[in-house]
Design a protein around this motif. Structure first.
Motif: not given
Length: 217
Positions: A81-87
């Motif tokens: 999981i690289l982009r926690t901002q979108q998640m």
């Protein structure tokens, strides 16, 4: 984590923890399926906590998560999981939708929450451990299942009827590393975190669930 305005709901209704825990697992499982383009069997161990620093009521979750999962043929698929901002944004929308659908908040308040620039929701995945690192796994498991207080951090002053709560690290939020409580106030804070009888605090999903663990090597 969730914003301060939603935290009182969890303090007064512990069932919300289990419902949001299911939501968290489904969110991650859907992400893995979408990114890989196939059905992925993953696993998540999730613990909810009602407390933060200095026993302050701060509902939040900790989890031990497989970074990916297994396809139908039993091959492991690595899915970081690289982009926690979108998640985090998806997590925010799903939680707000849940609160609105269950009539815990009205539509106007839901729209207001969605308009906040700083949402108060957050996801952090900075702690990574290898599956073979038994010591790290044990330490992390002990951390997410810890009690609200450690006896090593508190001192009782009987003469003044006070509790001195001292932490080894400086707290950037509170701007201090110790706090003084009236004894009765401290007892009230601590007992508020005692879970209801038979309430489940740690939940296992997917390959970590009891019905799955015996079937996998």
């Amino acid at each position: 984590t969730i914003p301060k305005c939603l935290r009182p709901y969890f303090i007064h209704n512990r069932t919300l923890f289990s419902n949001i825990s299911h939501l968290i697992f489904n969110l991650i499982q859907d992400y893995y399926n979408e990114v890989s383009g196939q059905a992925i069997s993953s696993g998540l161990l999730l613990s909810h906590q009602t407390f933060g620093d200095f026993v302050k009521p701060t509902p939040h979750w900790h989890g031990i998560l497989i970074e990916g999962g297994f396809d139908e043929e039993g091959n492991f698929v690595y899915l970081p999981i690289l982009r926690t901002q979108q998640m985090t944004e998806l997590f925010r929308r799903k939680v707000i939708k849940y609160f609105e659908e269950n009539k815990l908040i009205n539509t106007d308040f839901a729209k207001n929450l969605l308009s906040w620039k700083n949402s108060g929701f957050s996801i952090d995945n900075s702690v990574k451990i290898f599956g073979s690192d038994q010591k790290a796994r044990k330490s992390l498991a002990q951390y997410i299942a810890r009690c609200p207080i450690s006896l090593d951090k508190i001192t009782y002053e009987a003469f003044h009827g006070r509790i001195i709560f001292k932490t080894p690290k400086y707290n950037n939020y509170f701007k201090e590393n110790f706090r003084v409580f009236d004894a009765l106030e401290f007892i009230a804070l601590v007992t508020a975190h005692i879970p209801p009888k038979h309430k489940q605090l740690i939940r296992r999903y997917g390959l970590y669930a009891s019905r799955s663990r015996g079937k996998w090597d």
